[in-house]
Design a protein around this motif. Structure first.
Motif, PDB file in Angstrom:
ATOM      1  N   ASN A 249     -22.646 -71.955  -6.352  1.00  0.00           N
ATOM      2  CA  ASN A 249     -21.325 -72.304  -6.867  1.00  0.00           C
ATOM      3  C   ASN A 249     -20.399 -72.537  -5.684  1.00  0.00           C
ATOM      4  N   GLY A 254     -23.592 -79.440  -2.643  1.00  0.00           N
ATOM      5  CA  GLY A 254     -24.069 -79.969  -3.913  1.00  0.00           C
ATOM      6  C   GLY A 254     -25.551 -79.724  -4.139  1.00  0.00           C
ATOM      7  N   ARG A 255     -26.111 -80.412  -5.109  1.00  0.00           N
ATOM      8  CA  ARG A 255     -27.530 -80.267  -5.447  1.00  0.00           C
ATOM      9  C   ARG A 255     -28.426 -80.611  -4.269  1.00  0.00           C
ATOM     10  N   HIS A 256     -27.967 -81.560  -3.448  1.00  0.00           N
ATOM     11  CA  HIS A 256     -28.793 -81.992  -2.319  1.00  0.00           C
ATOM     12  C   HIS A 256     -29.061 -80.837  -1.361  1.00  0.00           C
ATOM     13  N   GLU A 259     -31.913 -78.862  -2.840  1.00  0.00           N
ATOM     14  CA  GLU A 259     -33.158 -79.621  -2.704  1.00  0.00           C
ATOM     15  C   GLU A 259     -33.674 -79.599  -1.270  1.00  0.00           C
ATOM     16  N   TRP A 274     -32.325 -79.487 -13.744  1.00  0.00           N
ATOM     17  CA  TRP A 274     -31.050 -78.822 -13.450  1.00  0.00           C
ATOM     18  C   TRP A 274     -30.519 -78.289 -14.775  1.00  0.00           C
ATOM     19  N   GLU A 283     -15.851 -80.719 -13.903  1.00  0.00           N
ATOM     20  CA  GLU A 283     -15.286 -80.976 -12.582  1.00  0.00           C
ATOM     21  C   GLU A 283     -15.080 -82.474 -12.369  1.00  0.00           C
ATOM     22  N   ASN A 285     -15.261 -83.805  -9.531  1.00  0.00           N
ATOM     23  CA  ASN A 285     -16.408 -84.041  -8.653  1.00  0.00           C
ATOM     24  C   ASN A 285     -17.571 -83.243  -9.211  1.00  0.00           C
ATOM     25  N   SER A 286     -18.531 -83.904  -9.794  1.00  0.00           N
ATOM     26  CA  SER A 286     -19.610 -83.215 -10.511  1.00  0.00           C
ATOM     27  C   SER A 286     -20.439 -82.311  -9.608  1.00  0.00           C
ATOM     28  N   GLU A 287     -20.391 -82.534  -8.298  1.00  0.00           N
ATOM     29  CA  GLU A 287     -21.157 -81.718  -7.369  1.00  0.00           C
ATOM     30  C   GLU A 287     -20.402 -80.467  -6.929  1.00  0.00           C
ATOM     31  N   ALA A 288     -19.135 -80.335  -7.355  1.00  0.00           N
ATOM     32  CA  ALA A 288     -18.298 -79.244  -6.853  1.00  0.00           C
ATOM     33  C   ALA A 288     -18.464 -77.948  -7.617  1.00  0.00           C
ATOM     34  N   LYS A 291     -24.135 -75.131  -9.775  1.00  0.00           N
ATOM     35  CA  LYS A 291     -25.421 -75.826  -9.848  1.00  0.00           C
ATOM     36  C   LYS A 291     -26.531 -74.793 -10.042  1.00  0.00           C
TER      37      LYS A 291
END
Length: 300
Positions: A249, A254-256, A259, A274, A283, A285-288, A291
């Motif tokens: 969190n 992000g997800r990267h 990974e 996911w 959000e 920003n979906s990566e914020a 995850k």
């Protein structure tokens, strides 16, 4: 002011459809114009308003406190790691029980920034409960052990909860007792995982490991430095064919990042999907936001 009106309408709309604890306003997500510094959480029958700019939001408080189901409103001001909290409408008690998916949890809104139940994780807790039957589960960085409560309720054979804080684990023990769950199937280890892995390895290997560390907590865990060290140990903890949840969190990672860490340090683990988190925490920003990667360990 239009932004305040929008915030009030969003809260009231979600409150009308709430079946338990949920976030009513996620201004921090950047999707509510003019309200980036406020959150509103519903822990029935109380509202907890988080102020990140020192404001008291009197219009928001007044409008929401008129709702018939609201018994009190608490304002929590956050400045970095400094937090102050006070009841601004009615009296919000020091501790009270809320119900999520038929299970009870102690909420303690004055104690710290984290009141005991992370609402964005609700769908993931349900996911664990649905898959816990007869499984041996390790819950790392367990905090108040909400994953463990769901897992034991779902029929887990045993859950080992690890956290550096004895007070948090005692809170978690209270959560199990509130649901009259069998504590003989639950272990609580107040232990720094990076000092020794023996206490965690001994009850294993596990069918499922939940990794939900803080993103950045001095003396405990810093994601960029420590996640790789944690992932390297998973092959000794997880059975072939077992599941791992990698949680993060951070608004900056992000997800990267997950990974990359798993590709580098988690040989033999394959990303399955996911997992969905609460839609109340949308959000810009979906990566914020939160995850949660579901990984599976290959059998060979």
């Amino acid at each position: 002011m239009i932004s305040v009106t929008q915030a009030i309408q969003t809260c009231l709309s979600r409150l009308e459809t709430a079946e338990g604890p949920r976030r009513l306003l996620h201004g921090r997500g950047g999707n509510v114009e003019g309200n980036r510094h406020v959150t509103v959480d519903w822990y029935p029958p109380y509202l907890l308003i988080g102020s990140f700019d020192g404001g008291e939001y009197p219009d928001l408080v007044a409008a929401l406190s008129n709702h018939s189901e609201v018994a009190g409103v608490l304002l929590q001001k956050r400045r970095g790691r400094e937090t102050s909290a006070k009841s601004v409408i009615g009296h919000v008690p020091e501790t009270f029980l809320v119900e999520e998916s038929g299970l009870a949890f102690h909420v303690r809104p004055y104690r710290s920034q984290n009141v005991g139940l992370f609402l964005d994780m609700a769908p993931v807790r349900d996911w664990v409960r649905e898959r816990a039957q007869q499984k041996k589960i390790l819950n790392l960085f367990a905090y108040t052990c909400s994953f463990s409560v769901h897992a034991i309720a779902g029929g887990a054979e045993i859950v080992v909860n690890n956290d550096m804080s004895r007070a948090a684990l005692d809170w978690g023990r209270d959560n199990h007792r509130a649901n009259q769950l069998d504590l003989g199937r639950v272990k609580f280890l107040a232990h720094n995982v990076f000092r020794s892995w023996g206490k965690l390895s001994k009850p294993g290997p596990y069918d499922m490991v939940i990794c939900d560390p803080p993103t950045r907590q001095r003396g405990s865990f810093v994601a960029e430095k420590d996640y790789g060290r944690l992932i390297k140990r998973l092959t000794r903890l997880v059975k072939p064919g077992g599941d791992v949840l990698i949680c993060l969190n951070s608004p900056f990672l992000g997800r990267h990042f997950i990974e990359e860490q798993m590709a580098r340090w988690g040989a033999g683990f394959v990303l399955q999907d996911w997992l969905p988190t609460s839609m109340d925490f949308n959000e810009a920003n979906s990566e914020a936001g939160l995850k949660v990667g579901h990984y599976w360990r290959r059998s060979a």
